[in-house]
Design a protein around this motif. Structure first.
Motif, PDB file in Angstrom:
ATOM      1  N   GLY A   7      50.359  15.137  52.692  1.00 49.57           N
ATOM      2  CA  GLY A   7      49.307  14.878  51.710  1.00 49.57           C
ATOM      3  C   GLY A   7      49.641  15.580  50.408  1.00 49.57           C
ATOM      4  N   CYS A   8      49.975  14.807  49.374  1.00 46.27           N
ATOM      5  CA  CYS A   8      50.404  15.399  48.102  1.00 46.27           C
ATOM      6  C   CYS A   8      49.343  15.245  47.012  1.00 46.27           C
ATOM      7  CB  CYS A   8      51.724  14.776  47.648  1.00 46.27           C
ATOM      8  SG  CYS A   8      53.108  15.167  48.739  1.00 46.27           S
ATOM      9  N   GLY A   9      48.087  15.271  47.419  1.00 46.87           N
ATOM     10  CA  GLY A   9      47.004  15.294  46.445  1.00 46.87           C
ATOM     11  C   GLY A   9      46.880  16.680  45.842  1.00 46.87           C
ATOM     12  N   ASP A  16      53.873  12.086  51.932  1.00 52.87           N
ATOM     13  CA  ASP A  16      52.645  11.394  51.554  1.00 52.87           C
ATOM     14  C   ASP A  16      52.793   9.934  51.921  1.00 52.87           C
ATOM     15  OD1 ASP A  16      50.140  12.112  49.434  1.00 52.87           O
ATOM     16  OD2 ASP A  16      50.614   9.982  49.649  1.00 52.87           O
ATOM     17  N   SER A  17      51.698   9.317  52.332  1.00 54.29           N
ATOM     18  CA  SER A  17      51.755   7.911  52.736  1.00 54.29           C
ATOM     19  C   SER A  17      51.941   6.974  51.546  1.00 54.29           C
ATOM     20  CB  SER A  17      50.470   7.534  53.491  1.00 54.29           C
ATOM     21  OG  SER A  17      49.332   7.733  52.668  1.00 54.29           O
ATOM     22  N   ARG A  18      51.647   7.451  50.338  1.00 55.98           N
ATOM     23  CA  ARG A  18      51.814   6.617  49.148  1.00 55.98           C
ATOM     24  C   ARG A  18      53.277   6.624  48.711  1.00 55.98           C
ATOM     25  NH1 ARG A  18      48.112   9.848  45.343  1.00 55.98           N
ATOM     26  NH2 ARG A  18      49.132  11.482  46.600  1.00 55.98           N
ATOM     27  N   GLU A  19      53.804   5.490  48.451  1.00 52.55           N
ATOM     28  CA  GLU A  19      55.213   5.382  48.080  1.00 52.55           C
ATOM     29  C   GLU A  19      55.494   6.167  46.794  1.00 52.55           C
ATOM     30  OE1 GLU A  19      58.637   1.952  47.202  1.00 52.55           O
ATOM     31  OE2 GLU A  19      56.606   1.383  47.806  1.00 52.55           O
ATOM     32  N   ALA A  75      54.981   9.230  46.141  1.00 51.81           N
ATOM     33  CA  ALA A  75      54.065  10.338  45.846  1.00 51.81           C
ATOM     34  C   ALA A  75      54.709  11.699  46.102  1.00 51.81           C
ATOM     35  CB  ALA A  75      52.786  10.199  46.660  1.00 51.81           C
ATOM     36  N   SER A  76      55.508  11.807  47.150  1.00 50.67           N
ATOM     37  CA  SER A  76      56.108  13.108  47.457  1.00 50.67           C
ATOM     38  C   SER A  76      57.137  13.497  46.387  1.00 50.67           C
ATOM     39  CB  SER A  76      56.768  13.088  48.836  1.00 50.67           C
ATOM     40  OG  SER A  76      57.788  12.093  48.900  1.00 50.67           O
ATOM     41  N   LYS A 131      60.593  10.952  52.802  1.00 53.11           N
ATOM     42  CA  LYS A 131      60.150   9.558  52.778  1.00 53.11           C
ATOM     43  C   LYS A 131      59.243   9.218  53.954  1.00 53.11           C
ATOM     44  CE  LYS A 131      64.260   7.872  50.330  1.00 53.11           C
ATOM     45  NZ  LYS A 131      65.425   6.964  50.385  1.00 53.11           N
TER      46      LYS A 131
END
Length: 513
Positions: free
Chosen positions: A20-22, A43-46, A48-49, A85
């Protein structure tokens, strides 16, 4: 840990995964990397990490520019950030901290997946703020290695972390996480796996009691906030704080803790915030909540009511509580007004009572005073920044004007509220102290840790147990007993921890053998 695994919290061999990279996740990554750990970001968002990795490197560079971080340390921390990834790349990690959405099934699913990836001795930690650690760990192959690791936003600045052991968590796991939190530069406190843990549990008293005062029609929103800021020393009033947090966040937490405690009256929410949430008046983030906000996010100014200047010819002070009356007597003398010394007031005197947990009406009737000439004054806490006048249903407008003129003679603002058991500050502070006492009574946390967590996590001017000691445990007990008697509401029932220490003359920090 078996075979020295994971490495010691201060070891540069330690590998930490953060899922989680929020905002919260990035904050945890930042303090972990700066403390010397190698941190794997997922992070699950492409993308984002990778974006979080670059943003954190930029943050390190800014800290160097400001002289808050050594250039070599910044470069080293930047090199220790590994953008991943997928979850499979967390296999080398000794500790994995999840900072994903606050959803039980999502967290359970994530940890279930991680169990098949990380080593058997790796620790799985949740940054949950309100979910049960026991419930998150339930169904896992190794629930004994799951712990709560709850940080506060913004993580680098809020130097507090709650470590929570679930029902099956091994003691050495929580001990390790406490040491890890300290290694990362935070005050780490241990809490039982109970609704709200320490900080969100202790924080129920402020907002819910403030909202209760509004529900009773005691005062306006601006008056409530101003009174609690100026007389008790809170940085923000309860409504300002709710606007800042957002009702989409705070109201569900209020309802959740209330329900998790099987409708414990101390945590009872109010209808107002549910209505505001339904209407979309969430607070600062949408420009409207308890207050209105401009495009720049600044709260629109609320003017103070015009200050009365009328002075009474004389003042009679109730002597039921001499120590409180003396504080008002000083203000009367400073205003140059005659203070009557007779047992009963003259026919023209302004009558002032100083209740503890009672309303003005009760004090007025008990002493046989003319209700039209009687007000109550808050005299327990700080009188230097604001004074509070409480009317009764029969108080005349002229009496209110004279009371405001007297108490505002030195230029100090005066707030007028309607009759209420416990005024505003007394009942809010007593409620906060009582909840903290119950946290100690239930052995959710060490008394000293309760105060540390609340001061660091909520920004209160003093820890609630220390606050109770400052006011006097017997004084807090008297407020609560009178509140319970006058309102008939069990939310004010005193904690056994408070009652016993008050009767024995012990500090609220005192632990039994």
């Amino acid at each position: 840990m078996q075979n020295g695994f994971p490495p010691s919290p201060g070891s540069r061999e330690l590998k930490v995964g953060v899922v989680g990279c929020g905002v919260m996740g990035r904050g945890i990554v930042q303090i972990a990397a700066l403390a010397g750990a190698t941190v794997y970001l997922v992070d699950s968002r492409e993308g984002a990490s990778q974006a979080a990795r670059e943003e954190l490197r930029a943050t390190f560079a800014k800290l160097v520019e400001k002289g808050k971080l050594d250039a070599a340390a910044a470069a080293d921390a930047g090199e220790r950030l590994v953008a991943c990834k997928g979850l499979d790349e967390l296999a080398p990690c000794h500790v994995v901290v999840e900072a994903i959405v606050e959803d039980l099934e999502a967290k359970k699913s994530l940890f279930g997946t991680l169990e098949g990836i990380v080593g058997s001795e790796a620790i799985l930690a949740s940054n949950t703020s309100s979910l049960s650690v026991t419930a998150i760990a339930a169904g896992l192959q190794h629930p004994d290695r799951v712990a709560g690791f709850h940080f506060f936003n913004p993580v680098p600045l809020m130097k507090i972390v709650e470590v929570i052991g679930g029902f099956l968590t091994r003691p050495e796991i929580t001990e390790y996480m406490l040491a890890l939190g300290r290694q990362w530069g935070h005050t780490a406190v241990l809490a039982k796996d109970t609704p709200g843990f320490i900080v969100n549990h202790a924080g129920r008293g402020y907002g819910t009691e403030g909202l209760r005062l509004l529900a009773e029609g005691i005062c306006s929103v601006p008056a409530l906030d101003a009174i609690l800021r100026d007389t008790a020393g809170f940085r923000l009033g309860p409504c300002e704080l709710l606007d800042l947090t957002g009702l989409d966040v705070s109201h569900p937490v209020m309802e959740s803790i209330y329900r998790q405690y099987y409708e414990e009256p101390r945590f009872r929410p109010q209808v107002l915030t549910r209505q505001m949430l339904t209407a979309g008046a969430l607070g600062r983030k949408v420009g409207r909540g308890f207050y209105r906000y401009g495009a720049d996010g600044k709260k629109e100014a609320v003017a103070e009511p015009a200050q009365a200047t009328l002075l009474p010819s004389s003042v009679w002070l109730s002597q039921e509580r001499p120590e409180l009356a003396e504080r008002i007597a000083v203000l009367v003398s400073a205003a140059g007004v005659q203070l009557e010394s007779s047992a009963l007031p003259s026919d023209h005197a302004l009558c002032i009572v100083t209740p503890l947990g009672e309303d003005a009406t009760t004090c007025c009737v008990r002493e046989g005073l003319d209700a039209s000439r009687t007000v109550a004054v808050e005299s327990l806490l700080d009188l230097s920044r604001r004074r509070v006048v409480m009317t009764n249903p029969a108080t005349s407008a002229e009496t209110v004007a004279m009371a405001c003129g007297l108490l505002g003679a030195a230029g100090v603002p005066v707030s007028v509220i309607r009759d209420s058991a416990g005024l505003v500050t007394q009942r809010v502070v007593a409620h906060i102290v009582n909840i903290a006492c119950e946290i100690a009574q239930q052995q959710i946390a060490d008394p000293q840790d309760i105060d540390r967590a609340v001061v660091l996590g909520l920004g209160y001017p003093v820890g609630p147990l220390a606050w109770g000691d400052q006011l006097g445990a017997m004084t807090v007990l008297a407020i609560l007993k009178n509140l319970e008697q006058q309102t008939g509401d069990t939310r004010y029932r005193p904690s056994p921890w408070l009652q016993r220490r008050a009767m024995l003359g012990l500090s609220l920090h005192h632990k039994e053998i």
